[in-house]
Scaffold this motif. Structure first.
Motif, PDB file in Angstrom:
ATOM      1  N   ILE A   1       1.115  -1.043  -0.493  1.00  0.00           N
ATOM      2  CA  ILE A   1      -0.099  -0.324  -0.314  1.00  0.00           C
ATOM      3  C   ILE A   1       0.560   1.044   0.105  1.00  0.00           C
ATOM      4  N   ASP A   2       0.616   2.607  -0.922  1.00  0.00           N
ATOM      5  CA  ASP A   2       0.955   3.315  -1.330  1.00  0.00           C
ATOM      6  C   ASP A   2       0.534   4.627  -0.932  1.00  0.00           C
ATOM      7  N   LEU A   3       0.816   5.541   0.201  1.00  0.00           N
ATOM      8  CA  LEU A   3      -0.374   6.610   0.407  1.00  0.00           C
ATOM      9  C   LEU A   3      -0.301   8.041  -0.587  1.00  0.00           C
ATOM     10  N   SER A   4      -1.016   8.393  -0.779  1.00  0.00           N
ATOM     11  CA  SER A   4      -1.058   9.642  -1.656  1.00  0.00           C
ATOM     12  C   SER A   4      -0.114  10.469  -1.226  1.00  0.00           C
ATOM     13  N   PRO A   5       0.828  11.600  -2.356  1.00  0.00           N
ATOM     14  CA  PRO A   5       0.777  12.874  -1.289  1.00  0.00           C
ATOM     15  C   PRO A   5      -0.573  13.430  -0.649  1.00  0.00           C
ATOM     16  N   ASN A   6      -1.311  13.286  -1.005  1.00  0.00           N
ATOM     17  CA  ASN A   6      -2.519  14.368  -0.055  1.00  0.00           C
ATOM     18  C   ASN A   6      -2.186  13.584   1.123  1.00  0.00           C
ATOM     19  N   MET A   7      -2.245  12.533   1.529  1.00  0.00           N
ATOM     20  CA  MET A   7      -3.594  11.785   2.261  1.00  0.00           C
ATOM     21  C   MET A   7      -1.771  12.211   3.324  1.00  0.00           C
ATOM     22  N   MET A   8      -0.313  11.718   2.615  1.00  0.00           N
ATOM     23  CA  MET A   8       1.149  12.187   3.825  1.00  0.00           C
ATOM     24  C   MET A   8       1.155  13.659   4.212  1.00  0.00           C
ATOM     25  N   PHE A   9       0.369  14.465   3.020  1.00  0.00           N
ATOM     26  CA  PHE A   9       0.378  15.755   3.893  1.00  0.00           C
ATOM     27  C   PHE A   9      -0.599  16.432   5.300  1.00  0.00           C
ATOM     28  N   LEU A  10      -2.053  15.524   5.262  1.00  0.00           N
ATOM     29  CA  LEU A  10      -2.362  15.710   5.623  1.00  0.00           C
ATOM     30  C   LEU A  10      -2.161  15.153   6.878  1.00  0.00           C
ATOM     31  N   VAL A  11      -1.494  13.295   6.890  1.00  0.00           N
ATOM     32  CA  VAL A  11      -0.887  12.881   8.179  1.00  0.00           C
ATOM     33  C   VAL A  11       0.336  13.861   8.507  1.00  0.00           C
ATOM     34  N   GLY A  12       1.091  15.037   8.143  1.00  0.00           N
ATOM     35  CA  GLY A  12       2.511  15.663   8.610  1.00  0.00           C
ATOM     36  C   GLY A  12       1.524  16.528   8.949  1.00  0.00           C
ATOM     37  N   ALA A  13       0.726  17.771   8.687  1.00  0.00           N
ATOM     38  CA  ALA A  13      -0.176  18.444   9.352  1.00  0.00           C
ATOM     39  C   ALA A  13      -1.201  18.405  10.176  1.00  0.00           C
ATOM     40  N   ALA A  14      -2.085  16.867  10.565  1.00  0.00           N
ATOM     41  CA  ALA A  14      -1.973  16.184  12.172  1.00  0.00           C
ATOM     42  C   ALA A  14      -1.211  15.354  13.562  1.00  0.00           C
ATOM     43  N   ILE A  15      -0.043  15.410  12.644  1.00  0.00           N
ATOM     44  CA  ILE A  15       0.942  15.107  14.106  1.00  0.00           C
ATOM     45  C   ILE A  15       1.678  17.040  13.641  1.00  0.00           C
ATOM     46  N   SER A  16       2.181  17.399  13.057  1.00  0.00           N
ATOM     47  CA  SER A  16       2.517  18.456  13.406  1.00  0.00           C
ATOM     48  C   SER A  16       1.254  19.860  14.260  1.00  0.00           C
ATOM     49  N   TRP A  17      -0.147  19.446  14.170  1.00  0.00           N
ATOM     50  CA  TRP A  17      -0.664  20.037  14.779  1.00  0.00           C
ATOM     51  C   TRP A  17      -1.667  19.863  15.835  1.00  0.00           C
TER      52      TRP A  17
END
Length: 96
Positions: free
Chosen positions: A41-57
């Motif tokens: 399974i590969d996550l899309s760049p948008n999903m990885m951006f959301l994961v990074g944003a959630a962690i940063s938040w």
């Protein structure tokens, strides 16, 4: 001084075990590429951006809001303590 040496050596040993087991490499690949380790399974760049944003938040909330709430509650407790101390009766013979 002993405490710092012990903590740093424990952190070093944990990092060495994680490095030898491949966990750090899998985590790095997941963060950089979005490939979930052990699957195809590969996550899309948008999903990885959301994961990074959630962690940063989450980190931002922990660093600001939680510290602010602790500060406000400590300030309120100090005010209560001072008010209680002022309500206490004055002692006449406190310097005997």
């Amino acid at each position: 001084m002993k405490k710092i040496v012990i903590i740093s050596s424990i952190i070093f040993l944990v990092l060495m075990v994680l490095s030898e087991s491949g966990v750090l490499n899998s985590l790095l690949i997941f963060i950089l590429v979005g490939a979930v380790p052990g699957t195809s399974i590969d996550l899309s760049p948008n999903m990885m951006f959301l994961v990074g944003a959630a962690i940063s938040w989450a980190v931002l909330i922990d660093l600001t809001v939680v510290k602010l709430v602790n500060f406000i509650s400590a300030k309120r407790m100090i005010g209560k303590h001072i008010a209680r101390k002022q309500r206490m009766p004055k002692r006449r013979y406190s310097r005997i």
